[in-house]
Design an enzyme around this catalytic site. Structure first.
Site, PDB file in Angstrom:
ATOM      1  N   SER A   1      45.130  23.141  21.731  1.00  0.00           N
ATOM      2  CA  SER A   1      44.902  24.316  20.878  1.00  0.00           C
ATOM      3  C   SER A   1      45.529  24.098  19.505  1.00  0.00           C
ATOM      4  O   SER A   1      45.182  24.778  18.543  1.00  0.00           O
ATOM      5  CB  SER A   1      45.486  25.578  21.531  1.00  0.00           C
ATOM      6  OG  SER A   1      46.837  25.367  21.900  1.00  0.00           O
TER       7      SER A   1
ATOM      8  N   GLU B   1      42.276  29.662  33.522  1.00  0.00           N
ATOM      9  CA  GLU B   1      42.029  30.346  32.250  1.00  0.00           C
ATOM     10  C   GLU B   1      40.827  31.268  32.360  1.00  0.00           C
ATOM     11  O   GLU B   1      39.741  30.864  32.785  1.00  0.00           O
ATOM     12  CB  GLU B   1      41.801  29.323  31.116  1.00  0.00           C
ATOM     13  CG  GLU B   1      41.545  30.020  29.776  1.00  0.00           C
ATOM     14  CD  GLU B   1      41.732  29.134  28.554  1.00  0.00           C
ATOM     15  OE1 GLU B   1      42.177  27.979  28.686  1.00  0.00           O
ATOM     16  OE2 GLU B   1      41.433  29.630  27.440  1.00  0.00           O
TER      17      GLU B   1
HETATM   18  O1  KIV Z   1      45.584  24.030  24.623  1.00  0.00           O
HETATM   19  C1  KIV Z   1      46.187  25.000  25.098  1.00  0.00           C
HETATM   20  O2  KIV Z   1      46.976  25.676  24.412  1.00  0.00           O
HETATM   21  C2  KIV Z   1      45.957  25.343  26.493  1.00  0.00           C
HETATM   22  C3  KIV Z   1      46.513  26.630  27.004  1.00  0.00           C
HETATM   23  C4  KIV Z   1      45.805  27.762  26.404  1.00  0.00           C
HETATM   24  C5  KIV Z   1      46.507  26.688  28.485  1.00  0.00           C
HETATM   25  O3  KIV Z   1      45.344  24.601  27.185  1.00  0.00           O
END
Ligand code: KIV
Length: 278
Positions: free
Chosen positions: A50, A186
């Site tokens: 992310s 998720e």
């Molecule tokens: O990339 C991320 O931050 C994630 C979380 C939202 C679980 O995979």
């Protein structure tokens, strides 16, 4: 303070042993200062891909590279004394074959010092998860909404409603049987997430999956309220840092333009006086 032993750094077996106990606390971290803040309170600092969207302004996680994950992974590991770092494998670094996944997972662990990786996918990734775990790579799995598959899923949707539920259950069973030490659920409906949690041997870590999971994860910047225009339903904001930062920047700009900053106390005298700070 977290409920895992405070005496030594947390490792994957400690997380697995927390099944059904006090909920696991997980937040994303991408930098050393944030990792330092998280360390005192969380069990896991997740270096999520992310970071491509949150830090680098990308439209999705698909453009994130191994080099980005290594750079941010190293920064996070430097900031942790006790919580465990888990590094996301970026898109394109593990889907081709178990051998490709092992090569890149080993590189992530060796070059960052993190003791575990996370990858997205359920039953179809089971062979790869088994290959990795048998070779010393602890794997956190990630099922339900898997953002790296946004284009095949058709958006950031809830996954597991109606007829889809049994496939998510099968994914959870497959990654656990393959040796994953925990699994992120998720955007899975709360009833389904509770059923999976009840019947699975490894801890489930929910994001938008209800309170019955064995732990919770959020993107740090979301729960700190860094974005004024992004409010997912599953996030509770514990601060409004975006608003506070915008107000501080505006006040600084006004002070500079009005010659109110710097003030005399921020300057240095032409002659150093005895006992003055350099
Ligand atoms: O990339 C991320 O931050 C994630 C979380 C939202 C679980 O995979």
């Amino acid at each position: 303070m977290s409920a895992t032993s405070p005496l030594r750094p947390v490792l994957p077996p400690d997380i697995q042993a927390r099944k059904g106990q006090v909920p696991l606390v997980v937040l994303t971290a991408y930098t050393t200062p944030m990792a330092r803040l998280i360390d005192a309170h969380c069990d896991i600092a997740l270096v999520g891909d992310s970071l491509g969207m949150v830090l680098h302004g990308m439209p999705s996680t698909l453009g994130v590279t191994m080099e980005m994950m290594i750079l941010h992974g190293r920064a996070v590991v430097r900031g942790l004394a006790r919580a465990m770092a888990v590094i996301d494998m970026p898109w394109g670094s593990y889907g081709e074959s178990p051998a490709q996944a092992y090569r890149n997972a080993a590189r992530l662990m060796a070059e960052t010092g993190a003791p575990a990786i996370k990858l997205e996918g359920g039953a179809h990734m089971a062979e790869t998860i088994a290959f990795l775990t048998q070779r010393g790579v602890p794997v956190m799995a990630h099922i339900g909404l898997t953002p790296q598959s946004v284009n095949t899923i058709g958006g950031y949707k809830v996954v597991g409603r109606a007829g889809e539920g049994e496939a998510v259950v099968a994914d959870a069973q497959a990654v656990a049987a393959a040796g994953a030490f925990s699994v992120v659920l998720e955007k899975v409906p709360v009833g389904l997430a509770a059923r999976i949690t009840q019947n699975l041997a490894i801890p489930t870590i929910g994001i938008g999956a209800g309170v019955q999971c064995d732990g919770q994860v959020l993107v740090l910047d979301d729960m700190l309220g860094m974005f004024t225009d992004f409010r997912p339903k599953f996030v509770r904001r514990y601060a409004e840092l975006g608003k506070t930062a915008a107000e501080a920047i505006a006040a600084y700009a006004a002070d500079v333009r009005g010659r109110r900053f710097p003030a005399p106390e921020h300057g240095f005298a032409d002659e150093a006086s005895k006992g003055a700070k350099p």
